[in-house]
Design a protein around this motif. Structure first.
Motif, PDB file in Angstrom:
ATOM      1  N   MET A 181       0.980  -1.037  -0.014  1.00 20.12           N
ATOM      2  CA  MET A 181       0.003   0.351  -0.162  1.00 20.12           C
ATOM      3  C   MET A 181       0.848   1.049  -0.427  1.00 20.12           C
ATOM      4  N   SER A 182       0.298   2.389  -0.667  1.00 19.48           N
ATOM      5  CA  SER A 182       0.683   3.257  -0.077  1.00 19.48           C
ATOM      6  C   SER A 182       0.900   4.299   0.625  1.00 19.48           C
ATOM      7  N   PHE A 183       1.301   5.453   0.962  1.00 21.02           N
ATOM      8  CA  PHE A 183       0.312   6.775   1.447  1.00 21.02           C
ATOM      9  C   PHE A 183      -1.234   7.421   0.577  1.00 21.02           C
ATOM     10  N   SER A 184      -0.463   7.431  -0.232  1.00 19.30           N
ATOM     11  CA  SER A 184      -2.478   8.105  -0.688  1.00 19.30           C
ATOM     12  C   SER A 184      -2.755   7.575  -0.873  1.00 19.30           C
ATOM     13  N   SER A 185      -3.310   5.970  -0.036  1.00 20.59           N
ATOM     14  CA  SER A 185      -4.459   5.004   0.081  1.00 20.59           C
ATOM     15  C   SER A 185      -4.552   5.877   1.127  1.00 20.59           C
ATOM     16  N   LEU A 186      -3.763   5.975   2.334  1.00 19.02           N
ATOM     17  CA  LEU A 186      -4.240   6.082   3.658  1.00 19.02           C
ATOM     18  C   LEU A 186      -5.423   6.905   3.633  1.00 19.02           C
ATOM     19  N   GLY A 187      -6.075   8.161   3.165  1.00 15.84           N
ATOM     20  CA  GLY A 187      -6.353   8.994   2.985  1.00 15.84           C
ATOM     21  C   GLY A 187      -6.343  10.427   3.812  1.00 15.84           C
ATOM     22  N   LEU A 188      -4.776  10.156   3.229  1.00 16.75           N
ATOM     23  CA  LEU A 188      -4.211  11.568   3.590  1.00 16.75           C
ATOM     24  C   LEU A 188      -4.179  12.558   2.160  1.00 16.75           C
ATOM     25  N   SER A 189      -4.526  13.840   2.817  1.00 13.05           N
ATOM     26  CA  SER A 189      -4.638  15.044   1.824  1.00 13.05           C
ATOM     27  C   SER A 189      -3.106  15.187   0.672  1.00 13.05           C
ATOM     28  N   VAL A 190      -3.933  15.383  -0.308  1.00 16.65           N
ATOM     29  CA  VAL A 190      -2.322  15.365  -1.727  1.00 16.65           C
ATOM     30  C   VAL A 190      -1.239  16.227  -1.306  1.00 16.65           C
ATOM     31  N   SER A 191      -1.303  17.180  -0.440  1.00 14.87           N
ATOM     32  CA  SER A 191       0.267  17.417   0.569  1.00 14.87           C
ATOM     33  C   SER A 191       0.721  17.714   0.698  1.00 14.87           C
ATOM     34  N   VAL A 192       0.222  16.659   2.194  1.00 14.10           N
ATOM     35  CA  VAL A 192       0.844  15.547   2.735  1.00 14.10           C
ATOM     36  C   VAL A 192       1.423  14.652   1.936  1.00 14.10           C
ATOM     37  N   VAL A 193       0.667  14.195   1.196  1.00 13.78           N
ATOM     38  CA  VAL A 193       1.959  12.969   0.374  1.00 13.78           C
ATOM     39  C   VAL A 193       2.727  13.496  -0.577  1.00 13.78           C
ATOM     40  N   LYS A 194       2.506  14.506  -1.005  1.00 12.02           N
ATOM     41  CA  LYS A 194       3.249  15.293  -1.654  1.00 12.02           C
ATOM     42  C   LYS A 194       4.302  15.746  -0.610  1.00 12.02           C
ATOM     43  N   ALA A 195       4.210  15.960   0.237  1.00 10.89           N
ATOM     44  CA  ALA A 195       5.639  15.903   1.369  1.00 10.89           C
ATOM     45  C   ALA A 195       6.094  14.904   1.733  1.00 10.89           C
ATOM     46  N   VAL A 196       5.661  13.355   2.164  1.00 12.38           N
ATOM     47  CA  VAL A 196       5.695  12.531   2.257  1.00 12.38           C
ATOM     48  C   VAL A 196       7.154  11.975   1.307  1.00 12.38           C
ATOM     49  N   GLU A 197       6.850  12.345  -0.434  1.00 12.45           N
ATOM     50  CA  GLU A 197       7.404  11.740  -1.359  1.00 12.45           C
ATOM     51  C   GLU A 197       9.045  11.934  -1.231  1.00 12.45           C
ATOM     52  N   ALA A 198       8.196  13.813  -0.423  1.00 11.57           N
ATOM     53  CA  ALA A 198      10.150  14.549  -0.852  1.00 11.57           C
ATOM     54  C   ALA A 198      10.767  13.892   0.004  1.00 11.57           C
ATOM     55  N   LEU A 199      10.528  13.503   1.156  1.00  6.87           N
ATOM     56  CA  LEU A 199      11.771  13.023   1.486  1.00  6.87           C
ATOM     57  C   LEU A 199      11.766  12.289   1.901  1.00  6.87           C
ATOM     58  N   GLN A 200      11.506  10.663   0.281  1.00  6.94           N
ATOM     59  CA  GLN A 200      11.554   9.840   0.471  1.00  6.94           C
ATOM     60  C   GLN A 200      11.478   8.458   0.756  1.00  6.94           C
ATOM     61  N   TYR A 201      10.216   8.892   1.979  1.00  9.99           N
ATOM     62  CA  TYR A 201       9.611   7.260   1.926  1.00  9.99           C
ATOM     63  C   TYR A 201       8.598   6.816   1.385  1.00  9.99           C
ATOM     64  N   THR A 202       8.665   5.606   0.579  1.00 10.98           N
ATOM     65  CA  THR A 202       8.379   4.980  -0.690  1.00 10.98           C
ATOM     66  C   THR A 202       6.651   4.333   0.197  1.00 10.98           C
ATOM     67  N   ALA A 203       6.922   3.763   0.722  1.00  4.97           N
ATOM     68  CA  ALA A 203       5.960   3.033   1.708  1.00  4.97           C
ATOM     69  C   ALA A 203       4.892   3.539   3.221  1.00  4.97           C
ATOM     70  N   PRO A 204       4.414   2.596   3.535  1.00  7.37           N
ATOM     71  CA  PRO A 204       3.568   3.232   5.267  1.00  7.37           C
ATOM     72  C   PRO A 204       4.391   1.937   6.226  1.00  7.37           C
ATOM     73  N   THR A 205       5.409   1.827   6.694  1.00  6.23           N
ATOM     74  CA  THR A 205       5.292   0.681   7.556  1.00  6.23           C
ATOM     75  C   THR A 205       3.813   0.126   8.639  1.00  6.23           C
ATOM     76  N   PRO A 206       4.354  -0.660   8.743  1.00  5.74           N
ATOM     77  CA  PRO A 206       2.778  -1.514   9.519  1.00  5.74           C
ATOM     78  C   PRO A 206       2.156  -0.616  10.517  1.00  5.74           C
ATOM     79  N   ILE A 207       2.498  -0.218  11.681  1.00 10.08           N
ATOM     80  CA  ILE A 207       2.143   0.806  12.342  1.00 10.08           C
ATOM     81  C   ILE A 207       1.692   2.176  11.791  1.00 10.08           C
ATOM     82  N   GLN A 208       2.028   2.692  10.443  1.00 11.46           N
ATOM     83  CA  GLN A 208       1.629   3.812   9.950  1.00 11.46           C
ATOM     84  C   GLN A 208       0.164   3.278   9.289  1.00 11.46           C
TER      85      GLN A 208
END
Length: 381
Positions: free
Chosen positions: A1-28
């Protein structure tokens, strides 16, 4: 699964991508959707599992549309047990929010430094990360008000309780509005944490990531070296140079030992700095910042001082001295192997340490490859 599938807004997903987080961990994966829904959450996860981002990302998402309207009336309060963890958590918020168009202010406050600059900086704060004692000092000085907090996070609740903050926490909870979201994160669910859980959380969603479910351990390569006591210093310098370590966290057993080792390393052309409780908060902050930025390749730390160290791509950890317990061993090696980045955890074992090292392996259910070093020529190191 990706961060975009968790319900986060587009701006927050872009922030995650900018920091090179590719996939959420189990706790996330488990926590982020529930926090976004406004649920109370109990999160149980070991060090290095990504729990800070598990609450920071949805909080930043909500803060975009739920800013603090009155000055010094913070909306989000994160309570942590130590100054180092306060700085670490605030840096996570700051690093993500730097890539979000709507400006949100996060501030860390803690004891051991002058209170006046913190009082000044509290103006316009949306997210406050605080140690309990300093927070109560600021409340008493009317520098901050807690009556409009709508999200409370207790991070490392087990350590907070074990360090004797129960009374301070009760005082703080009495100042908060009854209607709020509560997020409780802990590495363990002991009786003290369960008591807080029962009194604080309302119909909570429980998210537990067991050690065997966490991916962090799979990213850590462990190796032990048998070395005579008098050869430990030269062998450490040999390891650092032979592996061309540009960033390595070295654990020792005591503050004097840290200072002594730093002196030896610097005298042998390896730039190093110590981090321990004997240093002022300013010196500790400066040492950690220099290490994070890569200006100082070696940070020598005691266990207590290293509680708040969270460096996303730290490649090496060395146990120069063995930890007291298996829990401390797990904590130490968990400083590397983060954010889907592989790391190496290396341990020096003297003949006097051999029995204790066997106990650590047994308790952690590990068989750590061990290499003899007597044949290695350490002349010049």
């Amino acid at each position: 699964m990706s961060f975009s599938s968790l319900g986060l807004s587009v701006s927050v997903v872009k922030a995650v991508e900018a920091l090179q987080y590719t996939a959420p961990t189990p706790i996330q994966l488990a926590a982020i959707p529930e926090v976004l829904k406004g649920k109370d959450v109990l999160g149980i996860a070991q060090t290095g599992s990504g729990k800070t981002a598990a609450y920071a990302l949805p909080i930043l998402d909500k803060t975009q549309t739920n800013r603090a309207f009155r000055n010094r009336y913070v909306k989000t309060l994160v309570l942590v047990p130590t100054r180092e963890l306060a700085l670490q958590v605030s840096e996570v918020f700051l690093s993500f929010s730097a890539h979000i168009p709507i400006k949100m202010k996060t501030l860390a406050v803690y004891g051991g430094v002058s209170i006046n600059p913190q009082m000044m900086k509290l103006q316009g704060t949306d997210i406050l990360v605080a140690t309990p004692g300093r927070l109560l000092d600021l409340v008493e000085s009317k520098a901050v008000h807690l009556s409009e907090v709508d999200t409370l996070v207790l991070d490392e609740a087990d350590k907070m309780l074990n360090m004797g903050f129960e009374e301070e926490m009760r005082q703080i909870l009495s100042l908060l509005p009854k209607q709020r979201q509560n997020l409780l994160f802990s590495a363990t669910l002991d009786q003290k944490v369960k008591a807080i859980h029962d009194s604080l959380l309302r119909d909570p969603v429980t998210v537990e990531v067991k050690p065997e479910d966490a991916t962090v351990s799979d990213l850590i390569s462990e190796q032990a070296y048998l070395v005579d006591t008098e050869r430990k210093g030269p062998f450490l310098r040999y390891l650092i140079k032979q592996k061309n370590m540009q960033q390595v966290l070295v654990f020792v057993s005591a503050t004097k030992r840290a200072d002594h080792l730093v002196t030896k390393l610097n005298n042998n052309g390896i730039k190093a700095v110590a981090l321990h409780s004997g240093k002022s908060q300013g010196a500790r902050t400066e040492a950690l910042a220099s290490f994070r930025k890569g200006k100082t390749p070696v940070l020598v730390a005691t266990d207590l001082a290293a509680r708040g160290i969270d460096i996303q791509f730290l490649p090496f950890v060395i146990n120069y001295d063995l930890p007291r317990s298996s829990k401390d061993y797990i904590h130490r090696i968990g400083r590397t192997g983060r954010a889907e980045s592989a790391g190496e955890a290396l341990t020096l074992v003297t003949p006097e340490d051999a029995h204790h090292f066997k106990i650590i392996q047994k308790q952690t259910k590990r068989v750590i490859p061990t290499q003899e070093t007597s044949e290695i020529d350490l002349k010049g190191f």
